[in-house]
Design a protein around this motif. Structure first.
Motif, PDB file in Angstrom:
ATOM      1  N   GLU A   1     -47.760 -44.577 -35.207  1.00 14.89           N
ATOM      2  CA  GLU A   1     -48.623 -44.494 -34.030  1.00 14.89           C
ATOM      3  C   GLU A   1     -48.516 -45.738 -33.147  1.00 14.89           C
ATOM      4  OE1 GLU A   1     -51.091 -46.118 -37.440  1.00 14.89           O
ATOM      5  OE2 GLU A   1     -49.686 -44.466 -37.196  1.00 14.89           O
ATOM      6  N   LYS A   2     -48.007 -46.845 -33.683  1.00 13.47           N
ATOM      7  CA  LYS A   2     -47.838 -48.069 -32.898  1.00 13.47           C
ATOM      8  C   LYS A   2     -46.391 -48.321 -32.489  1.00 13.47           C
ATOM      9  CE  LYS A   2     -51.762 -50.667 -34.625  1.00 13.47           C
ATOM     10  NZ  LYS A   2     -52.183 -51.981 -35.098  1.00 13.47           N
ATOM     11  N   CYS A   3     -45.450 -47.607 -33.094  1.00 18.08           N
ATOM     12  CA  CYS A   3     -44.027 -47.835 -32.834  1.00 18.08           C
ATOM     13  C   CYS A   3     -43.653 -47.335 -31.438  1.00 18.08           C
ATOM     14  CB  CYS A   3     -43.173 -47.140 -33.886  1.00 18.08           C
ATOM     15  SG  CYS A   3     -41.398 -47.368 -33.625  1.00 18.08           S
ATOM     16  N   ILE A   4     -42.955 -48.189 -30.670  1.00 14.41           N
ATOM     17  CA  ILE A   4     -42.499 -47.805 -29.338  1.00 14.41           C
ATOM     18  C   ILE A   4     -40.983 -47.591 -29.300  1.00 14.41           C
ATOM     19  CG2 ILE A   4     -44.448 -48.861 -28.158  1.00 14.41           C
ATOM     20  CD1 ILE A   4     -42.583 -51.248 -27.504  1.00 14.41           C
ATOM     21  N   GLY A   5     -40.317 -47.725 -30.451  1.00 16.90           N
ATOM     22  CA  GLY A   5     -38.886 -47.458 -30.535  1.00 16.90           C
ATOM     23  C   GLY A   5     -38.008 -48.487 -29.868  1.00 16.90           C
ATOM     24  N   CYS A   6     -38.444 -49.743 -29.813  1.00 19.71           N
ATOM     25  CA  CYS A   6     -37.706 -50.788 -29.095  1.00 19.71           C
ATOM     26  C   CYS A   6     -36.495 -51.329 -29.860  1.00 19.71           C
ATOM     27  CB  CYS A   6     -38.638 -51.936 -28.735  1.00 19.71           C
ATOM     28  SG  CYS A   6     -39.237 -52.864 -30.171  1.00 19.71           S
ATOM     29  N   LYS A   7     -36.401 -51.059 -31.142  1.00 24.12           N
ATOM     30  CA  LYS A   7     -35.290 -51.454 -32.011  1.00 24.12           C
ATOM     31  C   LYS A   7     -35.253 -52.950 -32.349  1.00 24.12           C
ATOM     32  CE  LYS A   7     -32.515 -47.597 -30.545  1.00 24.12           C
ATOM     33  NZ  LYS A   7     -31.747 -47.160 -29.434  1.00 24.12           N
ATOM     34  N   THR A   8     -36.300 -53.688 -32.026  1.00 31.63           N
ATOM     35  CA  THR A   8     -36.363 -55.101 -32.387  1.00 31.63           C
ATOM     36  C   THR A   8     -36.298 -55.268 -33.897  1.00 31.63           C
ATOM     37  OG1 THR A   8     -37.672 -55.579 -30.424  1.00 31.63           O
ATOM     38  CG2 THR A   8     -37.755 -57.205 -32.194  1.00 31.63           C
ATOM     39  N   CYS A   9     -36.923 -54.389 -34.632  1.00 31.83           N
ATOM     40  CA  CYS A   9     -36.925 -54.461 -36.094  1.00 31.83           C
ATOM     41  C   CYS A   9     -35.530 -54.266 -36.674  1.00 31.83           C
ATOM     42  CB  CYS A   9     -37.894 -53.445 -36.687  1.00 31.83           C
ATOM     43  SG  CYS A   9     -37.566 -51.743 -36.176  1.00 31.83           S
ATOM     44  N   VAL A  10     -34.741 -53.394 -36.059  1.00 26.52           N
ATOM     45  CA  VAL A  10     -33.378 -53.139 -36.535  1.00 26.52           C
ATOM     46  C   VAL A  10     -32.546 -54.412 -36.399  1.00 26.52           C
ATOM     47  CG1 VAL A  10     -31.272 -51.800 -36.139  1.00 26.52           C
ATOM     48  CG2 VAL A  10     -33.498 -50.688 -35.989  1.00 26.52           C
ATOM     49  N   VAL A  11     -32.685 -55.092 -35.275  1.00 24.34           N
ATOM     50  CA  VAL A  11     -31.943 -56.324 -35.027  1.00 24.34           C
ATOM     51  C   VAL A  11     -32.419 -57.436 -35.957  1.00 24.34           C
ATOM     52  CG1 VAL A  11     -31.446 -58.098 -33.309  1.00 24.34           C
ATOM     53  CG2 VAL A  11     -31.488 -55.697 -32.631  1.00 24.34           C
ATOM     54  N   ALA A  12     -33.728 -57.527 -36.185  1.00 21.24           N
ATOM     55  CA  ALA A  12     -34.304 -58.630 -36.959  1.00 21.24           C
ATOM     56  C   ALA A  12     -34.181 -58.474 -38.467  1.00 21.24           C
ATOM     57  CB  ALA A  12     -35.775 -58.799 -36.591  1.00 21.24           C
ATOM     58  N   CYS A  13     -34.047 -57.253 -38.979  1.00 18.84           N
ATOM     59  CA  CYS A  13     -34.037 -57.028 -40.425  1.00 18.84           C
ATOM     60  C   CYS A  13     -32.750 -57.554 -41.058  1.00 18.84           C
ATOM     61  CB  CYS A  13     -34.200 -55.550 -40.747  1.00 18.84           C
ATOM     62  SG  CYS A  13     -34.247 -55.223 -42.528  1.00 18.84           S
ATOM     63  N   LEU A  14     -32.890 -58.541 -41.921  1.00 18.74           N
ATOM     64  CA  LEU A  14     -31.746 -59.156 -42.590  1.00 18.74           C
ATOM     65  C   LEU A  14     -31.094 -58.223 -43.613  1.00 18.74           C
ATOM     66  CD1 LEU A  14     -33.293 -62.671 -43.258  1.00 18.74           C
ATOM     67  CD2 LEU A  14     -31.741 -62.018 -41.410  1.00 18.74           C
ATOM     68  N   TYR A  15     -31.810 -57.212 -44.051  1.00 21.02           N
ATOM     69  CA  TYR A  15     -31.337 -56.344 -45.123  1.00 21.02           C
ATOM     70  C   TYR A  15     -30.757 -55.019 -44.631  1.00 21.02           C
ATOM     71  CZ  TYR A  15     -34.204 -59.718 -47.519  1.00 21.02           C
ATOM     72  OH  TYR A  15     -34.742 -60.885 -47.959  1.00 21.02           O
ATOM     73  N   GLY A  16     -30.809 -54.770 -43.338  1.00 21.28           N
ATOM     74  CA  GLY A  16     -30.300 -53.512 -42.802  1.00 21.28           C
ATOM     75  C   GLY A  16     -31.123 -52.310 -43.219  1.00 21.28           C
ATOM     76  N   ALA A  17     -32.403 -52.540 -43.518  1.00 23.44           N
ATOM     77  CA  ALA A  17     -33.253 -51.474 -44.038  1.00 23.44           C
ATOM     78  C   ALA A  17     -33.898 -50.627 -42.944  1.00 23.44           C
ATOM     79  CB  ALA A  17     -34.349 -52.063 -44.926  1.00 23.44           C
ATOM     80  N   MET A  18     -33.860 -51.096 -41.714  1.00 16.95           N
ATOM     81  CA  MET A  18     -34.525 -50.378 -40.627  1.00 16.95           C
ATOM     82  C   MET A  18     -33.528 -49.516 -39.862  1.00 16.95           C
ATOM     83  SD  MET A  18     -37.634 -51.439 -40.949  1.00 16.95           S
ATOM     84  CE  MET A  18     -38.270 -50.569 -39.546  1.00 16.95           C
ATOM     85  N   THR A  19     -33.959 -48.328 -39.497  1.00 17.72           N
ATOM     86  CA  THR A  19     -33.188 -47.466 -38.611  1.00 17.72           C
ATOM     87  C   THR A  19     -34.139 -46.909 -37.563  1.00 17.72           C
ATOM     88  OG1 THR A  19     -33.551 -45.536 -40.017  1.00 17.72           O
ATOM     89  CG2 THR A  19     -31.522 -46.755 -40.377  1.00 17.72           C
ATOM     90  N   VAL A  20     -33.591 -46.501 -36.453  1.00 20.80           N
ATOM     91  CA  VAL A  20     -34.395 -45.866 -35.412  1.00 20.80           C
ATOM     92  C   VAL A  20     -33.816 -44.477 -35.180  1.00 20.80           C
ATOM     93  CG1 VAL A  20     -35.105 -45.940 -32.990  1.00 20.80           C
ATOM     94  CG2 VAL A  20     -35.100 -48.033 -34.334  1.00 20.80           C
ATOM     95  N   ILE A  21     -34.682 -43.492 -35.238  1.00 19.41           N
ATOM     96  CA  ILE A  21     -34.249 -42.121 -34.995  1.00 19.41           C
ATOM     97  C   ILE A  21     -35.029 -41.563 -33.800  1.00 19.41           C
ATOM     98  CG2 ILE A  21     -33.631 -41.702 -37.402  1.00 19.41           C
ATOM     99  CD1 ILE A  21     -36.210 -40.035 -37.626  1.00 19.41           C
ATOM    100  N   SER A  22     -34.464 -40.594 -33.153  1.00 18.87           N
ATOM    101  CA  SER A  22     -35.137 -39.941 -32.031  1.00 18.87           C
ATOM    102  C   SER A  22     -35.652 -38.594 -32.492  1.00 18.87           C
ATOM    103  CB  SER A  22     -34.177 -39.753 -30.860  1.00 18.87           C
ATOM    104  OG  SER A  22     -33.791 -41.003 -30.355  1.00 18.87           O
ATOM    105  N   LYS A  23     -36.898 -38.317 -32.136  1.00 16.17           N
ATOM    106  CA  LYS A  23     -37.528 -37.058 -32.515  1.00 16.17           C
ATOM    107  C   LYS A  23     -38.028 -36.349 -31.263  1.00 16.17           C
ATOM    108  CE  LYS A  23     -40.211 -37.069 -36.144  1.00 16.17           C
ATOM    109  NZ  LYS A  23     -41.317 -37.382 -37.066  1.00 16.17           N
ATOM    110  N   PRO A  24     -37.914 -35.032 -31.230  1.00 12.92           N
ATOM    111  CA  PRO A  24     -38.457 -34.301 -30.074  1.00 12.92           C
ATOM    112  C   PRO A  24     -39.983 -34.346 -30.085  1.00 12.92           C
ATOM    113  CG  PRO A  24     -37.586 -32.783 -31.716  1.00 12.92           C
ATOM    114  CD  PRO A  24     -37.277 -34.168 -32.202  1.00 12.92           C
ATOM    115  N   VAL A  25     -40.564 -34.483 -28.917  1.00 12.15           N
ATOM    116  CA  VAL A  25     -42.023 -34.467 -28.779  1.00 12.15           C
ATOM    117  C   VAL A  25     -42.406 -33.517 -27.648  1.00 12.15           C
ATOM    118  CG1 VAL A  25     -42.416 -36.785 -29.678  1.00 12.15           C
ATOM    119  CG2 VAL A  25     -41.999 -36.490 -27.258  1.00 12.15           C
ATOM    120  N   VAL A  26     -43.586 -32.967 -27.772  1.00 12.57           N
ATOM    121  CA  VAL A  26     -44.135 -32.091 -26.746  1.00 12.57           C
ATOM    122  C   VAL A  26     -45.439 -32.712 -26.277  1.00 12.57           C
ATOM    123  CG1 VAL A  26     -45.042 -29.785 -26.271  1.00 12.57           C
ATOM    124  CG2 VAL A  26     -43.088 -30.049 -27.782  1.00 12.57           C
ATOM    125  N   ARG A  27     -45.595 -32.825 -24.980  1.00 17.76           N
ATOM    126  CA  ARG A  27     -46.822 -33.388 -24.421  1.00 17.76           C
ATOM    127  C   ARG A  27     -47.741 -32.243 -23.990  1.00 17.76           C
ATOM    128  NH1 ARG A  27     -42.591 -36.004 -22.359  1.00 17.76           N
ATOM    129  NH2 ARG A  27     -42.243 -38.123 -23.070  1.00 17.76           N
TER     130      ARG A  27
END
Length: 102
Positions: free
Chosen positions: A19-45
């Motif tokens: 609910e707080k994630c904005i998908g900016c990918k900062t975590c992917v860049v910062a994670c030393l272990y390569g444990a983070m991934t960013v996926i795209s999901k369809p949403v309906v408003r």
């Protein structure tokens, strides 16, 4: 690591609050272990029971050790060679002491 506060330490693990994630990918860049991934999901408003549009939302993901499962991580349960084990900090300390002859 997350400028939006979406990554937290809870229940002895690092978890992503979607609910707080904005998908900016900062975590992917910062994670030393390569444990983070960013996926795209369809949403309906939807607003006031009316379809306002659809799109994609990027979300950070990582293993959460199957926190919802009382049986523990699924990977440990299904490992064909039984090579995976979930250990806590106390288990690790005990293994270190045993290996060091303490």
């Amino acid at each position: 690591m997350c400028t939006n506060g979406a990554i937290v330490r809870a229940q002895d693990s690092i978890q992503v609050r979607q609910e707080k994630c904005i998908g900016c990918k900062t975590c992917v860049v910062a994670c030393l272990y390569g444990a983070m991934t960013v996926i795209s999901k369809p949403v309906v408003r939807i607003s006031h029971h009316q379809l306002m549009g659809s799109g994609m939302k990027a979300e950070a993901h990582k293993c959460d050790l199957c926190q919802e499962s009382a049986a523990g991580p699924a990977c440990v349960q299904v490992c064909p060679t039984k090579a995976l084990h979930l250990v806590n900090r106390d288990d690790i300390d005990t293994m270190i002491q045993k290996n060091n002859g303490v």
